[in-house]
Design a protein around this motif. Structure first.
Motif, PDB file in Angstrom:
ATOM      1  N   ASP A  19       0.833  -1.211   0.000  1.00  0.00           N
ATOM      2  CA  ASP A  19       0.000   0.000   0.000  1.00  0.00           C
ATOM      3  C   ASP A  19       0.867   1.260   0.000  1.00  0.00           C
ATOM      4  N   ALA A  20       1.950   1.254   0.773  1.00  0.00           N
ATOM      5  CA  ALA A  20       2.840   2.418   0.836  1.00  0.00           C
ATOM      6  C   ALA A  20       3.556   2.635  -0.496  1.00  0.00           C
ATOM      7  N   VAL A  21       3.882   1.564  -1.200  1.00  0.00           N
ATOM      8  CA  VAL A  21       4.477   1.696  -2.538  1.00  0.00           C
ATOM      9  C   VAL A  21       3.444   2.305  -3.481  1.00  0.00           C
ATOM     10  N   ALA A  22       2.219   1.809  -3.425  1.00  0.00           N
ATOM     11  CA  ALA A  22       1.158   2.341  -4.291  1.00  0.00           C
ATOM     12  C   ALA A  22       0.904   3.820  -4.006  1.00  0.00           C
ATOM     13  N   ALA A  23       1.049   4.223  -2.741  1.00  0.00           N
ATOM     14  CA  ALA A  23       0.834   5.622  -2.358  1.00  0.00           C
ATOM     15  C   ALA A  23       2.091   6.472  -2.566  1.00  0.00           C
ATOM     16  N   ARG A  24       3.140   5.843  -3.062  1.00  0.00           N
ATOM     17  CA  ARG A  24       4.428   6.518  -3.324  1.00  0.00           C
ATOM     18  C   ARG A  24       5.086   7.081  -2.068  1.00  0.00           C
ATOM     19  N   ILE A  25       4.871   6.388  -0.966  1.00  0.00           N
ATOM     20  CA  ILE A  25       5.522   6.753   0.287  1.00  0.00           C
ATOM     21  C   ILE A  25       6.915   6.135   0.324  1.00  0.00           C
ATOM     22  N   VAL A  26       7.029   4.920  -0.187  1.00  0.00           N
ATOM     23  CA  VAL A  26       8.305   4.210  -0.290  1.00  0.00           C
ATOM     24  C   VAL A  26       8.392   3.584  -1.677  1.00  0.00           C
ATOM     25  N   THR A  27       9.567   3.078  -2.004  1.00  0.00           N
ATOM     26  CA  THR A  27       9.754   2.337  -3.252  1.00  0.00           C
ATOM     27  C   THR A  27      10.345   0.973  -2.912  1.00  0.00           C
ATOM     28  N   PRO A  28      10.169  -0.010  -3.779  1.00  0.00           N
ATOM     29  CA  PRO A  28      10.761  -1.323  -3.525  1.00  0.00           C
ATOM     30  C   PRO A  28      12.285  -1.256  -3.361  1.00  0.00           C
ATOM     31  N   GLU A  29      12.897  -0.308  -4.037  1.00  0.00           N
ATOM     32  CA  GLU A  29      14.353  -0.178  -3.951  1.00  0.00           C
ATOM     33  C   GLU A  29      14.820   0.278  -2.569  1.00  0.00           C
ATOM     34  N   MET A  30      13.928   0.817  -1.782  1.00  0.00           N
ATOM     35  CA  MET A  30      14.278   1.286  -0.443  1.00  0.00           C
ATOM     36  C   MET A  30      14.355   0.151   0.584  1.00  0.00           C
ATOM     37  N   LEU A  31      13.797  -1.010   0.249  1.00  0.00           N
ATOM     38  CA  LEU A  31      13.818  -2.127   1.194  1.00  0.00           C
ATOM     39  C   LEU A  31      15.253  -2.472   1.583  1.00  0.00           C
ATOM     40  N   PRO A  32      15.466  -2.846   2.823  1.00  0.00           N
ATOM     41  CA  PRO A  32      16.808  -3.300   3.214  1.00  0.00           C
ATOM     42  C   PRO A  32      17.242  -4.487   2.360  1.00  0.00           C
ATOM     43  N   ASP A  33      18.533  -4.585   2.098  1.00  0.00           N
ATOM     44  CA  ASP A  33      19.055  -5.665   1.262  1.00  0.00           C
ATOM     45  C   ASP A  33      18.656  -7.043   1.776  1.00  0.00           C
ATOM     46  N   ILE A  34      18.657  -7.211   3.086  1.00  0.00           N
ATOM     47  CA  ILE A  34      18.317  -8.517   3.656  1.00  0.00           C
ATOM     48  C   ILE A  34      16.892  -8.925   3.284  1.00  0.00           C
ATOM     49  N   VAL A  35      15.991  -7.964   3.176  1.00  0.00           N
ATOM     50  CA  VAL A  35      14.598  -8.256   2.829  1.00  0.00           C
ATOM     51  C   VAL A  35      14.490  -8.556   1.338  1.00  0.00           C
ATOM     52  N   SER A  36      15.006  -7.672   0.507  1.00  0.00           N
ATOM     53  CA  SER A  36      14.862  -7.885  -0.939  1.00  0.00           C
ATOM     54  C   SER A  36      15.608  -9.133  -1.396  1.00  0.00           C
ATOM     55  N   ALA A  37      16.771  -9.421  -0.815  1.00  0.00           N
ATOM     56  CA  ALA A  37      17.539 -10.599  -1.224  1.00  0.00           C
ATOM     57  C   ALA A  37      16.869 -11.901  -0.785  1.00  0.00           C
ATOM     58  N   ARG A  38      16.347 -11.924   0.426  1.00  0.00           N
ATOM     59  CA  ARG A  38      15.780 -13.164   0.955  1.00  0.00           C
ATOM     60  C   ARG A  38      14.301 -13.344   0.638  1.00  0.00           C
ATOM     61  N   CYS A  39      13.573 -12.233   0.461  1.00  0.00           N
ATOM     62  CA  CYS A  39      12.113 -12.330   0.317  1.00  0.00           C
ATOM     63  C   CYS A  39      11.573 -11.673  -0.943  1.00  0.00           C
ATOM     64  N   GLY A  40      12.394 -10.909  -1.622  1.00  0.00           N
ATOM     65  CA  GLY A  40      11.942 -10.216  -2.824  1.00  0.00           C
ATOM     66  C   GLY A  40      11.290  -8.888  -2.507  1.00  0.00           C
ATOM     67  N   THR A  41      10.831  -8.238  -3.572  1.00  0.00           N
ATOM     68  CA  THR A  41      10.202  -6.921  -3.419  1.00  0.00           C
ATOM     69  C   THR A  41       8.710  -6.947  -3.760  1.00  0.00           C
ATOM     70  N   ALA A  42       8.233  -8.040  -4.297  1.00  0.00           N
ATOM     71  CA  ALA A  42       6.814  -8.163  -4.658  1.00  0.00           C
ATOM     72  C   ALA A  42       6.070  -8.923  -3.562  1.00  0.00           C
ATOM     73  N   ARG A  43       4.856  -8.488  -3.271  1.00  0.00           N
ATOM     74  CA  ARG A  43       4.054  -9.072  -2.197  1.00  0.00           C
ATOM     75  C   ARG A  43       3.912 -10.581  -2.338  1.00  0.00           C
ATOM     76  N   SER A  44       3.620 -11.089  -3.533  1.00  0.00           N
ATOM     77  CA  SER A  44       3.383 -12.524  -3.694  1.00  0.00           C
ATOM     78  C   SER A  44       4.636 -13.332  -3.326  1.00  0.00           C
ATOM     79  N   ARG A  45       5.798 -12.853  -3.730  1.00  0.00           N
ATOM     80  CA  ARG A  45       7.039 -13.570  -3.383  1.00  0.00           C
ATOM     81  C   ARG A  45       7.318 -13.463  -1.884  1.00  0.00           C
TER      82      ARG A  45
END
Length: 170
Positions: A19-45
Motif C-alpha cells: 500500500d505504501a508503494v502504491a501511495a508513493r511513500i516508499v519504493t521497492p528499492e528502499m527495502l533493506p538488502d536482507i529483505v529484498s535478497a531473501r524475500c523479494g520486493t513483490a508481495r506474492s514472493r
C-alpha cells in the motif's frame, strides 16, 4: 493461535508495504538488502517466502515459528515499515488529526446527549451521571465510520477540510 499471530504479522507487513508503494511513500528499492535478497520486493514472493519458512520451521522443530534467516528478514522488514511508513512525520500528523477529531466529537456528544440514543448505549437505560454520558458518547463515536465521523465533525463542529484527517472523503 500461534499460526494466526504469525499470519497476521506477515500479512500486515507485506500489505502495508504494498500500500505504501502504491501511495508513493516508499519504493521497492528502499527495502533493506536482507529483505529484498531473501524475500523479494513483490508481495506474492514475500508472502510465499514467509509461509514456506513457517512450514519448514514446523517440519524441522515441530513448533510454530520461522527459520532463522527469514525471521531475521521479517524483523528487518517490520523495522523498515515502522521507520518509513508508520512513524514518519506525516503518519504521526494524521494520527494526531484523527485523535483530535474523535476527542472533539466525544466532547460534543457528551455535551449534547440528546443527540444520542442513550437508552441503547447504556445497558440500564439513560442516567444523568456524567461518566455514563461520556461512556455513551465514546460508544456512539466509536461506532462511526471514518467518513461519517468526518462528516459529523464538519457539520456539527464546523471543522473545515484542512482540519479533518487527510484522505477521507466527506
Amino acid at each position: 493461535g500461534e499460526v494466526v499471530s504469525w499470519a497476521d504479522r506477515i500479512a500486515y507487513v507485506c500489505h502495508d508495504f504494498e500500500d505504501a508503494v502504491a501511495a508513493r511513500i516508499v519504493t521497492p528499492e528502499m527495502l533493506p538488502d536482507i529483505v529484498s535478497a531473501r524475500c523479494g520486493t513483490a508481495r506474492s514472493r514475500q508472502l510465499g517466502t514467509f509461509v514456506r519458512s513457517m512450514i519448514s520451521a514446523a517440519e524441522q522443530s515441530g513448533r510454530i515459528g520461522m527459520t532463522n534467516d527469514i525471521a531475521e528478514a521479517l524483523a528487518a522488514f517490520r523495522k523498515f515499515n515502522y521507520e518509513n511508513i508508520y512513524l514518519r512525520p506525516a503518519s504521526k500528523q494524521q494520527a494526531q488529526s484523527v485523535i483530535s477529531m474523535l476527542q472533539a466529537l466525544v466532547e460534543f456528544y457528551a455535551g449534547n446527549s440528546n443527540l444520542m440514543p442513550l437508552d441503547e448505549l447504556l445497558e440500564s437505560g439513560p442516567r444523568d451521571n456524567d461518566d455514563d454520558v461520556v461512556f455513551a458518547a465514546v460508544s456512539w463515536v466509536s461506532g462511526m465510520t471514518d467518513r461519517y465521523a468526518c462528516r459529523q465533525a464538519s457539520e456539527l463542529l464546523g471543522w473545515l477540510p484542512g482540519q479533518l484527517p487527510a484522505g477521507i472523503g466527506v
